[in-house]
Design a protein around this motif. Sequence first.
Motif, short mmCIF file in Angstrom:
data_model
loop_
_atom_site.label_atom_id
_atom_site.label_comp_id
_atom_site.label_asym_id
_atom_site.label_seq_id
_atom_site.Cartn_x
_atom_site.Cartn_y
_atom_site.Cartn_z
N ASN A 135 -16.69 -46.87 -53.98
CA ASN A 135 -17.48 -47.06 -52.76
C ASN A 135 -18.11 -45.76 -52.29
OD1 ASN A 135 -16.89 -49.77 -52.65
ND2 ASN A 135 -15.26 -49.57 -51.13
N LEU A 136 -17.32 -44.69 -52.32
CA LEU A 136 -17.84 -43.40 -51.88
C LEU A 136 -18.92 -42.89 -52.83
CD1 LEU A 136 -17.56 -41.27 -49.70
CD2 LEU A 136 -15.74 -40.18 -51.05
N GLN A 137 -18.71 -43.08 -54.13
CA GLN A 137 -19.70 -42.66 -55.11
C GLN A 137 -21.01 -43.43 -54.94
OE1 GLN A 137 -18.37 -43.09 -59.15
NE2 GLN A 137 -20.07 -41.95 -60.02
N GLU A 138 -20.90 -44.74 -54.67
CA GLU A 138 -22.10 -45.55 -54.45
C GLU A 138 -22.87 -45.06 -53.23
OE1 GLU A 138 -23.22 -50.30 -54.21
OE2 GLU A 138 -21.33 -49.62 -53.37
N MET A 139 -22.17 -44.72 -52.16
CA MET A 139 -22.82 -44.21 -50.96
C MET A 139 -23.52 -42.89 -51.24
SD MET A 139 -21.17 -44.69 -47.19
CE MET A 139 -19.55 -44.17 -47.58
N ARG A 140 -22.86 -42.02 -51.96
CA ARG A 140 -23.47 -40.72 -52.26
C ARG A 140 -24.73 -40.89 -53.11
NH1 ARG A 140 -17.65 -37.90 -53.56
NH2 ARG A 140 -17.26 -37.01 -51.49
N GLY A 141 -24.69 -41.87 -54.02
CA GLY A 141 -25.88 -42.14 -54.82
C GLY A 141 -27.04 -42.62 -53.98
N GLU A 142 -26.77 -43.49 -53.00
CA GLU A 142 -27.82 -43.97 -52.11
C GLU A 142 -28.38 -42.84 -51.24
OE1 GLU A 142 -27.77 -48.04 -50.32
OE2 GLU A 142 -25.62 -47.85 -50.72
N ILE A 143 -27.50 -41.96 -50.77
CA ILE A 143 -27.95 -40.83 -49.97
C ILE A 143 -28.90 -39.96 -50.77
CG2 ILE A 143 -27.21 -38.67 -48.87
CD1 ILE A 143 -24.58 -40.16 -48.12
N ALA A 144 -28.54 -39.68 -52.02
CA ALA A 144 -29.39 -38.85 -52.88
C ALA A 144 -30.75 -39.50 -53.09
CB ALA A 144 -28.69 -38.62 -54.22
N ARG A 145 -30.77 -40.83 -53.24
CA ARG A 145 -32.04 -41.54 -53.45
C ARG A 145 -32.93 -41.43 -52.20
NH1 ARG A 145 -34.21 -46.71 -52.75
NH2 ARG A 145 -32.29 -47.55 -51.81
N TYR A 146 -32.36 -41.59 -51.04
CA TYR A 146 -33.16 -41.52 -49.81
C TYR A 146 -33.61 -40.09 -49.52
CZ TYR A 146 -32.98 -46.36 -48.41
OH TYR A 146 -33.17 -47.72 -48.35
N LYS A 147 -32.81 -39.11 -49.91
CA LYS A 147 -33.25 -37.72 -49.75
C LYS A 147 -34.48 -37.43 -50.62
CE LYS A 147 -29.12 -35.30 -48.15
NZ LYS A 147 -28.20 -34.19 -48.39
N GLU A 148 -34.48 -38.03 -51.81
CA GLU A 148 -35.66 -37.88 -52.67
C GLU A 148 -36.88 -38.54 -52.05
OE1 GLU A 148 -34.58 -39.48 -56.45
OE2 GLU A 148 -33.25 -37.82 -56.99
N LEU A 149 -36.70 -39.70 -51.45
CA LEU A 149 -37.82 -40.38 -50.79
C LEU A 149 -38.32 -39.57 -49.60
CD1 LEU A 149 -36.53 -44.09 -50.86
CD2 LEU A 149 -38.47 -43.14 -52.13
N LEU B 36 -28.71 -42.98 -41.36
CA LEU B 36 -29.82 -42.24 -40.72
C LEU B 36 -30.95 -41.98 -41.70
CD1 LEU B 36 -27.86 -39.75 -38.46
CD2 LEU B 36 -29.39 -41.58 -37.72
N TYR B 37 -30.64 -41.59 -42.92
CA TYR B 37 -31.70 -41.36 -43.91
C TYR B 37 -32.47 -42.64 -44.18
CZ TYR B 37 -31.27 -36.48 -45.31
OH TYR B 37 -31.32 -35.11 -45.33
N LYS B 38 -31.74 -43.75 -44.30
CA LYS B 38 -32.39 -45.03 -44.54
C LYS B 38 -33.25 -45.44 -43.34
CE LYS B 38 -29.92 -48.27 -46.45
NZ LYS B 38 -28.91 -49.35 -46.66
N ALA B 39 -32.69 -45.31 -42.12
CA ALA B 39 -33.43 -45.70 -40.92
C ALA B 39 -34.68 -44.84 -40.73
CB ALA B 39 -32.51 -45.59 -39.70
N ALA B 40 -34.54 -43.54 -40.91
CA ALA B 40 -35.68 -42.65 -40.72
C ALA B 40 -36.80 -42.96 -41.70
CB ALA B 40 -35.23 -41.19 -40.87
N TYR B 41 -36.44 -43.20 -42.94
CA TYR B 41 -37.47 -43.51 -43.94
C TYR B 41 -38.13 -44.85 -43.63
CZ TYR B 41 -39.73 -44.62 -48.34
OH TYR B 41 -40.67 -44.97 -49.29
N GLY B 42 -37.34 -45.88 -43.37
CA GLY B 42 -37.91 -47.20 -43.10
C GLY B 42 -38.77 -47.22 -41.86
N LEU B 43 -38.33 -46.55 -40.80
CA LEU B 43 -39.11 -46.54 -39.55
C LEU B 43 -40.38 -45.73 -39.68
CD1 LEU B 43 -36.22 -46.17 -36.92
CD2 LEU B 43 -37.46 -48.25 -37.57
#
Length: 518
Positions: free
Chosen positions: A171-185, A407-414
């Motif tokens: 679960n933690l690894q999956e979250m870290r992967g999503e964070i890295a993806r949104y940082k790239e975006l 926050l990374y997801k919300a900021a990008y989407g908004l």
Amino acid sequence: MSTGAQLKVVLQDAQGFYFSGDKAAKKENEATVKWLNTLLKNEDYYGELCGSKGKLAVGFNFPPKEVAPERAKEIMSRAYDRIGNGVDELRSENQMKTAGALMRGTVVEHPLNRDRVEEKLYAGYARPHDPEQDAKTLLASPMLAGHPARSAEGFDKLSSVGKLEAISHANLQEMRGEIARYKELHAANGLADTFGKKIDTFVADVGERYAQGMASHASNRPIAGHILATSDREQIQDFAQALTNNKSQPQSVSHTSEYNTRYLKSHDFAFFNVYPATNPEMQKQMLSSTRYLCEKPEIAGSAIAKDAQSFSFNLPGLVNQTQDGAQRLTLLTLRDPVRPTHGGSEDEVRARMEGKEGLASYNAGSPAVGTATRKFGTETDSYDSARRVFVKGDSLEALKANVELGLYKAAYGLSKGEKSVDPTQNKDYKLYGMLNEATAPGESPAKDRATMQLVKLFQYPQLMVSGPVSVQGVEPFRPGQTQATQLAAETSAPSVSATQTNQANQSNEQHKAQVRTM
């Protein structure tokens, strides 16, 4: 804890025996007295207990009045050590019947009704738990049944605790992967120097706050020795009901109790709400506002119970606590805003899911248990409770990472969502303002309110600890007689847009110019 062991706890301050000779109870009492004489006749205190009668009998007080009160208590304490063992040696179908008869024939300072029996057991009960067995029960829950980590190579060879740890790591690894993806975006869309820096600063502060945070257990009844797991409390309630023949129904269970017991099967754990560090007044308000301090937690607006109290522990200290030389089994769930407690009305759910500033959009419905979906602009934010379960040390990292991802997801989407003619009305502008206030220099109540507003947009953490947790040396918090609804109103944080500091406004003006070019 056996029937005999529980009976010894309930009658530990016994002063003597008196078995009534009334017609209605005589037959039962004669059988009980005969059993006692057979059980105790070889004990060295038996003669002193029976006095000139030579043996126990119906209709008389024992020990006799010439035995001093303190000595009588000592004799009875020794007698109940033997009696408790004797009850456990009976056939299971006869144990509770005999225990009930013994209770009715034992003289105590205060009458023993069901509430009093429960109170004494809560104070003296601390059943040791096997972390491996508790983990095995959790793994059999509907929530974790289909977790993808279970299909990994070697999973079936792990211990039950090891399997939970594997799920947690995944679960933690999956979250870290999503964070890295949104940082790239963010980097690809020019957001790294605006939102990215603000989020990173805020998340670092959130991590520090949780490192100094607390795990708090609230109760509407006295706690004298240990905070108990749900299964232990249920065993006490069943014993008290059978012992006193009081068949009244217990209070209705809360949504959280049903959710945890049926969906997560976490009834072998003691539960704690998790709070990041804030100012003392806010901490007091948060501790006061939990409904588990109320006389009837399942009823909105119920008065605070007269015995209401909370016990708070240092969060990392409790997570890293050892037991028998090994790290204790703890489990953190990052509950979604739909069902953090009793669920509430549709309007209450919507308010939690969308936030005070209305940053997210939420279409009410009946999502599957443990799931929720909302949108931040162009981005769908889906919650699955099985993916938000963490064990031991992963818990502290997850508390920070979940807010970071949100926050990374919300900021990008908004930032990609619909725009207003007036940039200050855009949701990404409002989020930036909230981050400004939450990352302002220094310490202030306004900064703490902004921080909690952002954190609660993504998680309502709950820590579960295997087995009893001692409250020795822990100062209880007592809120006093107050309506829960009044407390909730008092602790409601005002909208960040109404409390922004001058510095936050200045920073927003800088962001406004950037928004126009996005």
